[in-house]
Motif scaffolding. Sequence first.
Motif, PDB file in Angstrom:
ATOM      1  N   UNK A   1       0.748  -1.314  -0.092  1.00  0.00           N
ATOM      2  CA  UNK A   1      -0.062  -0.017  -0.052  1.00  0.00           C
ATOM      3  C   UNK A   1       0.776   1.324   0.046  1.00  0.00           C
ATOM      4  N   UNK A   2       1.624   1.558   1.035  1.00  0.00           N
ATOM      5  CA  UNK A   2       2.599   2.666   0.909  1.00  0.00           C
ATOM      6  C   UNK A   2       3.458   2.723  -0.386  1.00  0.00           C
ATOM      7  N   UNK A   3       4.045   1.621  -0.774  1.00  0.00           N
ATOM      8  CA  UNK A   3       4.799   1.665  -1.997  1.00  0.00           C
ATOM      9  C   UNK A   3       3.934   2.126  -3.139  1.00  0.00           C
ATOM     10  N   UNK A   4       2.928   1.431  -3.393  1.00  0.00           N
ATOM     11  CA  UNK A   4       1.972   1.779  -4.494  1.00  0.00           C
ATOM     12  C   UNK A   4       1.498   3.308  -4.341  1.00  0.00           C
ATOM     13  N   UNK A   5       1.309   3.855  -3.300  1.00  0.00           N
ATOM     14  CA  UNK A   5       0.999   5.143  -3.150  1.00  0.00           C
ATOM     15  C   UNK A   5       2.125   6.159  -3.366  1.00  0.00           C
ATOM     16  N   UNK A   6       3.302   5.880  -2.964  1.00  0.00           N
ATOM     17  CA  UNK A   6       4.535   6.408  -3.376  1.00  0.00           C
ATOM     18  C   UNK A   6       4.694   6.607  -4.856  1.00  0.00           C
ATOM     19  N   UNK A   7       4.505   5.425  -5.400  1.00  0.00           N
ATOM     20  CA  UNK A   7       5.028   5.500  -6.930  1.00  0.00           C
ATOM     21  C   UNK A   7       3.735   6.259  -7.603  1.00  0.00           C
ATOM     22  N   UNK A   8       2.342   6.168  -7.349  1.00  0.00           N
ATOM     23  CA  UNK A   8       1.302   6.826  -7.912  1.00  0.00           C
ATOM     24  C   UNK A   8       1.546   8.372  -7.883  1.00  0.00           C
ATOM     25  N   UNK A   9       2.098   8.913  -6.535  1.00  0.00           N
ATOM     26  CA  UNK A   9       2.313  10.121  -6.288  1.00  0.00           C
ATOM     27  C   UNK A   9       3.573  10.638  -6.990  1.00  0.00           C
ATOM     28  N   UNK A  10       4.523   9.915  -6.991  1.00  0.00           N
ATOM     29  CA  UNK A  10       5.785  10.331  -7.928  1.00  0.00           C
ATOM     30  C   UNK A  10       5.415  10.414  -9.264  1.00  0.00           C
ATOM     31  N   UNK A  11       4.536   9.718  -9.926  1.00  0.00           N
ATOM     32  CA  UNK A  11       3.966   9.775 -11.174  1.00  0.00           C
ATOM     33  C   UNK A  11       3.422  11.163 -11.645  1.00  0.00           C
ATOM     34  N   UNK A  12       2.666  11.616 -10.507  1.00  0.00           N
ATOM     35  CA  UNK A  12       1.711  12.823 -10.651  1.00  0.00           C
ATOM     36  C   UNK A  12       0.908  13.031 -11.784  1.00  0.00           C
ATOM     37  N   UNK A  13       0.260  11.983 -12.089  1.00  0.00           N
ATOM     38  CA  UNK A  13      -0.689  12.328 -13.063  1.00  0.00           C
ATOM     39  C   UNK A  13      -2.029  11.601 -13.031  1.00  0.00           C
TER      40      UNK A  13
END
Length: 262
Positions: A149-161
């Motif tokens: 969960x935190x890894x997925x959210x961090x990746x999605x946040x980094x994508x910023x789209x």
Amino acid sequence: MFSTKLSARNNFMQEGFSRLWRGTNASLTLAIPTVGIYMPCYDYFRNIMEEFTTEKSPSLTVYVPLVAGTIARSLACISCYPVELARTRMQAFKGTQRDVKLPGVWKTLVDVVNPVKGSNNGYRMLWTGLGSQLARDVPFSAICWSILEPTRRSIQSAMGEEPRAGSIIGANFAAGFVAGAVAAAATCPLDVAKTRRQIEKNTDRAMTMTTRQTLAEIWRDGGMRGMFSGAGARVGRAGPSVAIVVSFYEVVKYGLHNFHQQ
């Protein structure tokens, strides 16, 4: 990894090409209902618990994936365990004659409860080793979701789209691969114990064995090497498996959500 390759090579040389896929029917039979129960239940429990903790106790929200994964996995494991038992026994089948047809899922389960085979416990035998299965799967799920969960959210946040199918697959696949591999490595001794209990041929002993006793036997027989026997194969399977399942599930959710909005 070397031992994984060597094991596959030995199976091919000794038992033929088809034996590398023995138990595949049971695996497919198991995967569909398990994922069908596990993933929606996880989503449901995660959503209601996150809503509750966000409002009542925000400091506890970080533990929601762990608890939701534990509950969902327990429900899926108990519901589908007989098929898991059949799958493990089919994969452990030691017939070496190529003319002998391997038993199917149904025949394997019938043999488990057949009194002629020495079982006096009836249908309880279908849940032989359930304790070991829960002892492995519940910590696996708790560790996996706590990382995913935190890894997925961090990746999605980094994508910023804005979420799209491609970004959803990428974030979930990467997070699932890492979480699955770490959780598999951490729970490998419990997987070894579960497998040993499931393939135990003495039915009376199988019904009385505990996870603690099994782990003690494994340690006595093989030490640390025995406890992590097959770790390479387990990690090599769990990482891609979690990545594929979570990615596919999230993409289907995304597609259905967009469909209903139209």
